[in-house]
Design a protein around this motif. Sequence first.
Motif, mmCIF file in Angstrom:
data_model
loop_
_atom_site.group_PDB
_atom_site.id
_atom_site.type_symbol
_atom_site.label_atom_id
_atom_site.label_comp_id
_atom_site.label_asym_id
_atom_site.label_seq_id
_atom_site.Cartn_x
_atom_site.Cartn_y
_atom_site.Cartn_z
ATOM 1 N N HIS A 162 0.793 -1.355 0.068
ATOM 2 C CA HIS A 162 -0.079 0.044 0.030
ATOM 3 C C HIS A 162 0.975 1.399 -0.047
ATOM 4 O O HIS A 162 0.809 2.011 0.891
ATOM 5 N N SER A 163 1.791 1.400 -0.946
ATOM 6 C CA SER A 163 2.451 2.651 -1.253
ATOM 7 C C SER A 163 3.030 2.509 -2.586
ATOM 8 O O SER A 163 2.716 1.854 -3.500
ATOM 9 N N VAL A 164 3.772 3.517 -2.933
ATOM 10 C CA VAL A 164 4.152 3.701 -4.442
ATOM 11 C C VAL A 164 5.845 3.532 -4.374
ATOM 12 O O VAL A 164 6.485 3.807 -5.424
ATOM 13 N N THR A 165 6.332 2.883 -3.305
ATOM 14 C CA THR A 165 7.438 2.528 -3.261
ATOM 15 C C THR A 165 8.037 1.424 -4.391
ATOM 16 O O THR A 165 7.329 0.367 -4.787
ATOM 17 N N SER A 166 9.092 1.944 -5.303
ATOM 18 C CA SER A 166 9.512 1.100 -6.341
ATOM 19 C C SER A 166 10.641 0.100 -5.700
ATOM 20 O O SER A 166 11.183 0.383 -4.724
ATOM 21 N N LEU A 167 11.065 -0.956 -6.510
ATOM 22 C CA LEU A 167 12.222 -1.743 -6.071
ATOM 23 C C LEU A 167 13.280 -1.010 -5.930
ATOM 24 O O LEU A 167 14.157 -1.241 -5.165
ATOM 25 N N GLU A 168 13.650 0.136 -6.746
ATOM 26 C CA GLU A 168 15.005 0.882 -6.663
ATOM 27 C C GLU A 168 14.970 1.627 -5.450
ATOM 28 O O GLU A 168 15.909 1.600 -4.272
ATOM 29 N N THR A 169 13.769 2.127 -5.002
ATOM 30 C CA THR A 169 13.715 2.801 -3.802
ATOM 31 C C THR A 169 13.685 1.985 -2.623
ATOM 32 O O THR A 169 14.395 2.181 -1.320
ATOM 33 N N MET A 170 12.921 0.825 -2.505
ATOM 34 C CA MET A 170 13.088 -0.069 -1.552
ATOM 35 C C MET A 170 14.483 -0.676 -1.181
ATOM 36 O O MET A 170 14.819 -0.619 -0.033
ATOM 37 N N GLN A 171 15.284 -0.573 -2.122
ATOM 38 C CA GLN A 171 16.619 -1.089 -1.775
ATOM 39 C C GLN A 171 17.377 -0.167 -1.074
ATOM 40 O O GLN A 171 18.084 -0.223 -0.056
#
Length: 249
Positions: free
Chosen positions: A37-46
């Motif tokens: 439930h967010s707009v977090t991308s894989l890149e930002t997640m890392q």
Amino acid sequence: MKKNALTIGSWLQLNSPSAAEIMSQSGFEWLTVDMEHSVTSLETMQHLLQIIEGHNIVPLVRVGENNPDLIKRVMDAGAYGIIVPMINSADDAKKAVNAVKYPPQGTRGVGIARAQGYGRNFEEYASVINRESVVIVQIEHINAVNNLEEIISVDGVDGCFIGPYDLSGSLGIPGNLTHIDVLAAVSEVERICRERKMPLGIHVVDPDISLMNKYIQAGYTLLAFSSDMLLLEKICREKMAALAQVRNK
């Protein structure tokens, strides 16, 4: 978790490295990057995982779905474990565990990324990840409650999170968390987890210490206290209400 001892963490929803850094310095034992439930991308997640781990806090990720490709990439990015939504059967639980663990315990494909030290620490990582990675299943449907004994019997499932809102929806009474059917379902999850000594958790969305104490006294050991977004919203709203009273005097 193996000792079923109380741990307190929180949720990261704002997609903000600064928020992750603030939360990592606030005393939480673990932080979960929310990709459901967010707009977090894989890149930002890392990037968020790097910040959390850099402060010696356990980094977890709630994935948006029980998808082996997504879970593999989250783990390769450096998550210590995952929280998986809508686990309704033992087969669902096995699918999640398989995506986290290398063979022979699971089916996760082998690759080189941040988790393996970009190649330098692969052997060390591979030797411990099956033992030390965490898989937490979300129990948020009445089917999951009915199948809970089988779900938590799956080797590699380390804990359960109750999702009361979606659970109430599956019972046809969305949002009615005090309905007798919802309370009965929650009580059944509590009973089974208590008997099986399975760590049980819940997300206390409203940053209310009395609610946290209620769940601690009830034996919950995986407690998520609010989130970066909700903590910011609450403090802003409360302080502006206080300022309005001063201003209007």
